[in-house]
Scaffold this active site. Structure first.
Site, short mmCIF file in Angstrom:
data_model
loop_
_atom_site.label_atom_id
_atom_site.label_comp_id
_atom_site.label_asym_id
_atom_site.label_seq_id
_atom_site.Cartn_x
_atom_site.Cartn_y
_atom_site.Cartn_z
CG LEU A 305 -2.05 -1.16 1.55
CD1 LEU A 305 -2.17 -1.80 3.16
CD2 LEU A 305 -3.35 -0.92 0.39
CB CYS A 389 0.85 1.64 -10.36
SG CYS A 389 0.96 2.92 -9.56
CG HIS A 458 -7.04 -5.14 -7.90
ND1 HIS A 458 -6.93 -3.98 -7.75
CD2 HIS A 458 -8.65 -4.74 -7.14
CE1 HIS A 458 -8.50 -2.95 -7.08
NE2 HIS A 458 -9.16 -4.10 -6.46
CG ASN A 490 -6.26 -7.32 -4.42
OD1 ASN A 490 -6.37 -6.19 -4.77
ND2 ASN A 490 -6.62 -6.70 -2.70
CG ASP A 492 -14.76 -5.10 -3.63
OD1 ASP A 492 -14.24 -4.05 -3.58
OD2 ASP A 492 -15.41 -5.16 -5.25
#
Length: 643
Positions: A305, A389, A458, A490, A492
């Site tokens: 993060l 990203c 993600h 990844n 929620d």
């Protein structure tokens, strides 16, 4: 008429309140806790003033404590037509969304007018002599130094000595009346020779990186093969062109030269000395089976993060049971140039037993050299490539999500990094760039042949950001394509029920990002399969631990205190979204549901629910003392910055 009993009245009230809650689409116990925005802030402000009055003997809060945040100025409004008014309302809404890109960045050094010279703390002669602008008179410094925050120094009590000495904001405990620092010999001996934080950038390595005197032998070997392949392709292209021209009867003299070159080719000696059918490079090179193996399956992975995923926060998450931790995204070019701030992102605490670093770049040469640098000078269990990203700064130069659309460069980067690494190489990707054009399922089969050890997906595209829920059906499809390579999902996950549903898909494990910021105890909930109705005092204890870890990591002087405060405030902008389990009418809380204004079961719980930056500063003052007069803070995201 029959008089209703107390039980009948209670049951009637419960049914009415239940119905009212359904009508309001509320997810909380509306009988006790729902309130309005104005009442919420009035109660918070009035009770805070009362608390300050009790402790200081004053009824009013000082002006500098009331609101030290930076507010956006309201523009002058002109009367418009009704249709134009609607357009203005839409633009106003947009103003309070997204990032505060032009927020002020205050350096921690500005919070001190004049500091004590480091030579005085280390008890040596100052190399700058009369030109030094710092204090050398200890008595004068102590007279101008801000008041101590507390009476107990965490560093002194934990390690037996405080390396910040007189500059420590808790110095009363380890300073004598004649300004000498004391030590606890038993604790100092216990920690002697023990390295708590690894991967520090040495001055020697930093100097050599800046002078470009660090050798990258393995990287040069791989990059030569890339250049040789390019030359071969050009040569074959010219030869094919010559054959076409000859078949067409071309009389160009250039074609004769090409034909001659084709018949008589000069001997090019190999770049390394050969020994039989194998080269020395083949003999010494590690085979894939000899590389360090990491078992990723069925583990909880804390996402890398940016800003909030610092070392103190990762230590908090380790306390609650996370298995895999990863450093914040580091730019490969900055690492190669020896930037101290970028190398700080690679630091690893001794409690992080399975730790990796994440790097970002868009060219095979820089990424390969960076991987070799990490492999030689850092202690890591794996290296992760950031190919997810979404920010413009990274994407527009071809990094992050941009790598997913540049498959040739992506392949060269992965193969090059694998060539120089002795640890597994992992990749983090998104579903794609455009919302309606997913490409991850096309990339994953190719990544298997490139040598990736693990993939994290993600379940959103770059365009989506966080506007829609993660697509776990698509993650399941990709997990089947990735087999036997482990794929982590990844997106929620905010409760153990979300984690159970995610594990029902074909993923090998789950990565948690925002869920860990909102409630870092989520790892305990998942491992114990329960909802934890954590109290406000327990949550404050978590923040106390973060404060102690921050003072240990960034320092207990004014600079370290304000740096710890800054990162705590960034974290609180996510933590305020948590809704206590005891207030929920239905469980679990969903990550895409924003809470209405509600009152907690006590004042501290209400204060922690506030989405106003001024209230986050109040929480920080409970742990780190009052903010400096020139303190300014504006959070990254506008949505949680204002009343």
């Amino acid at each position: 008429r029959a008089v209703p009993s107390d039980e009948d009245l209670r049951e009637c009230k419960y049914v009415l309140n239940k119905a009212a809650g359904l009508l309001l689409k509320g997810i909380y116990d509306v009988r006790l806790f729902l309130t309005t925005k104005e009442k919420f802030h009035d109660l918070i402000d009035s009770e805070w003033q009362g608390c300050k009055g009790e402790t200081t003997g004053e009824s009013d809060t000082p002006e500098e404590v009331k609101d030290t945040s930076v507010g956006e100025p309201e523009p002058k409004r002109v009367k418009l037509d009704p249709e134009e008014e609607k357009k203005v309302e839409k633009t106003d809404r947009k103003r309070f969304r997204g990032q505060n890109k032009s927020r002020p960045h205050t350096k921690p050094t500005t919070y001190e007018e004049k500091r004590l010279c480091l030579s005085v703390i280390q008890k040596r002669e100052c190399t700058f002599g009369d030109k030094c602008t710092f204090y050398h008179d200890v008595a004068a410094y102590m007279a101008s130094k801000p008041a101590d925050i507390g009476e107990r120094c965490y560093l002194y009590e934990t390690f037996g000595k405080c390396e910040y000495g007189l500059t420590c904001r808790f110095s009363k405990e380890h300073t004598t009346p004649d300004f000498q620092t004391t030590e606890k010999e038993d604790l100092v001996k216990a920690f002697e020779g023990r390295t708590l934080t690894k991967n520090n950038l040495s001055k020697d390595l930093q100097f050599r990186l800046r002078k470009r005197s660090v050798a990258f032998k393995k990287s040069e070997e791989y990059l030569k093969t890339l250049s040789n392949n390019k030359d071969k392709k050009r040569h074959h292209g010219n030869a094919n062109q010559a054959e076409v021209c000859a078949s067409e009867g071309s009389a160009d003299p250039k074609d004769e030269n090409v034909a001659a070159d084709k018949q008589v080719q000069p001997y090019n000696p190999p770049p390394v000395k050969t020994l039989g059918p194998l080269t020395d490079a083949d003999v010494t090179k590690l085979r894939p089976c000899e590389k360090k193996q990491v078992d990723f399956r069925d583990k909880l992975y804390l996402a890398p993060l940016t800003t909030c995923g610092n070392l103190p926060f990762r230590r908090v998450c380790k306390r609650f049971g996370v298995d895999i931790t990863c450093g914040e995204m580091a730019m490969c070019t900055n690492l190669l140039q020896g930037h101290q701030s970028e190398w700080a992102l690679l630091k690893r605490h001794e409690s992080e037993d399975l730790f990796g670093v994440q790097v970002e770049g868009c060219f095979p040469d820089t990424m390969t050299r960076c991987a070799e640098l990490i492999n030689t000078y850092a202690d890591v269990d794996f290296v992760d490539i950031n190919s997810g990203c979404p920010i413009d700064l990274v994407y527009k130069k071809g990094g992050g999500c941009g790598l997913m659309t540049r498959t040739r460069k992506f392949e060269q980067i992965i193969k090059g990094m694998n060539h120089v690494l002795d640890v597994p190489l992992t990749v983090k990707i998104r579903t794609g760039v455009q919302e309606k054009s997913s490409i991850a399922h096309k990339l994953i089969p190719e990544m298997k042949t490139w040598g990736v050890s693990m993939i994290t997906l993600h379940g959103r595209s770059r365009e989506q950001r966080y506007t829609k829920l993660a697509d776990w059906d698509y993650i399941n499809t990709c997990a089947e394509l990735a087999s036997p390579i482990p794929l982590f999902g990844n997106g929620d996950i905010l409760s153990y029920e979300d984690a159970v549903k995610a594990r029902e898909t074909g993923v090998s494990g789950i990565m948690i990002a925002r869920g860990a910021l909102i409630k870092p105890w989520i790892f305990t909930e998942i491992k114990e399969n329960r909802h934890w109705d954590i109290s406000s005092s327990e949550r404050l204890d978590i923040l106390k631990d973060f404060t102690n870890y921050g003072l240990e990591h960034w320092g207990s002087d004014t600079r370290g205190v304000e740096k710890t405060r800054k990162f705590m405030l960034e974290w609180l902008s996510f933590m305020c979204r948590y809704i206590p389990v005891g207030l929920l009418e239905r469980m679990p809380q969903k990550i895409n549901e924003r809470p209405p204004y509600y009152m907690g079961r006590n004042y501290l719980e209400s204060l922690m629910a506030s989405q106003n930056v001024g209230d986050w500063i109040r929480i920080s003052e409970m742990l780190l003392g009052p903010v400096p007069k020139n303190f300014i803070f504006l959070p990254k995201h506008k949505a949680n910055a204002y009343k």
